[in-house]
Design a protein around this motif. Structure first.
Motif, PDB file in Angstrom:
ATOM      1  N   LEU A 154     -15.758  37.652  34.624  1.00  0.00           N
ATOM      2  CA  LEU A 154     -15.685  39.216  35.537  1.00  0.00           C
ATOM      3  C   LEU A 154     -16.771  39.122  36.354  1.00  0.00           C
ATOM      4  O   LEU A 154     -17.887  38.963  36.054  1.00  0.00           O
ATOM      5  N   SER A 155     -16.311  39.400  37.463  1.00  0.00           N
ATOM      6  CA  SER A 155     -17.309  39.682  38.631  1.00  0.00           C
ATOM      7  C   SER A 155     -18.362  40.998  38.301  1.00  0.00           C
ATOM      8  O   SER A 155     -17.763  41.731  37.937  1.00  0.00           O
ATOM      9  N   GLU A 156     -19.505  40.786  38.701  1.00  0.00           N
ATOM     10  CA  GLU A 156     -20.403  42.022  38.629  1.00  0.00           C
ATOM     11  C   GLU A 156     -20.056  43.090  39.736  1.00  0.00           C
ATOM     12  O   GLU A 156     -20.165  44.213  39.223  1.00  0.00           O
ATOM     13  N   ILE A 157     -19.497  42.750  40.663  1.00  0.00           N
ATOM     14  CA  ILE A 157     -19.204  43.738  41.771  1.00  0.00           C
ATOM     15  C   ILE A 157     -17.719  44.025  41.731  1.00  0.00           C
ATOM     16  O   ILE A 157     -16.814  42.976  41.714  1.00  0.00           O
TER      17      ILE A 157
ATOM     18  N   GLU B 189     -10.825  50.682  44.408  1.00  0.00           N
ATOM     19  CA  GLU B 189      -9.395  50.737  44.649  1.00  0.00           C
ATOM     20  C   GLU B 189      -8.903  49.925  43.474  1.00  0.00           C
ATOM     21  O   GLU B 189      -7.597  50.142  42.773  1.00  0.00           O
ATOM     22  N   ASP B 190      -9.384  48.502  43.166  1.00  0.00           N
ATOM     23  CA  ASP B 190      -8.800  47.580  42.022  1.00  0.00           C
ATOM     24  C   ASP B 190      -8.898  48.304  40.715  1.00  0.00           C
ATOM     25  O   ASP B 190      -8.169  48.218  40.107  1.00  0.00           O
TER      26      ASP B 190
ATOM     27  N   GLN C  72     -11.882  41.918  39.522  1.00  0.00           N
ATOM     28  CA  GLN C  72     -12.056  40.615  40.236  1.00  0.00           C
ATOM     29  C   GLN C  72     -12.756  39.735  39.161  1.00  0.00           C
ATOM     30  O   GLN C  72     -13.620  40.106  38.434  1.00  0.00           O
ATOM     31  N   TYR C  73     -12.278  38.480  39.142  1.00  0.00           N
ATOM     32  CA  TYR C  73     -12.729  37.461  38.438  1.00  0.00           C
ATOM     33  C   TYR C  73     -13.367  36.274  39.106  1.00  0.00           C
ATOM     34  O   TYR C  73     -12.524  36.142  40.436  1.00  0.00           O
TER      35      TYR C  73
END
Length: 103
Positions: free
Chosen positions: A53-56, A60-61, A68-69
């Protein structure tokens, strides 16, 4: 699915011993030659990774329940829902297995 064996292990099974008769020894010689002539299999080790899992995250997602991964193998990203199973990285082909951030 194909099965792969070690050529040296197969040859070791054919070692001459004192109990083998002369005719069998000649036969074993040809079998050894046949085994040695078999081309090596082109076995590619499967790449594995996990979705991290991305930190940022884009607002809208997140509002659409997408996150975001990035792939632990190649670092490229993907956007998908947390509950969605994405078994392979679309960029490098790594199989996604286990880990803290499974989806």
């Amino acid at each position: 699915m194909a099965e792969y064996i070690d050529r040296d292990a197969a040859l070791a099974l054919l070692k001459d011993d004192r109990e083998v008769c002369a005719d069998s020894k000649e036969e074993l010689k040809y079998i050894r030659e046949d085994i040695r002539s078999i081309p090596a299999a082109d076995v590619v080790e499967r790449k594995v990774g996990k979705w991290i899992l991305s930190e940022i995250q884009r607002q809208e997602d997140v509002e659409n329940d997408n996150y975001q991964y990035h792939c632990s193998n190649c670092g490229k990203g993907d956007v998908h829902a947390k509950g969605m199973t994405v078994p392979y990285c679309w960029h490098c082909g790594a199989q996604m297995i286990g880990g803290e951030d499974d989806v």
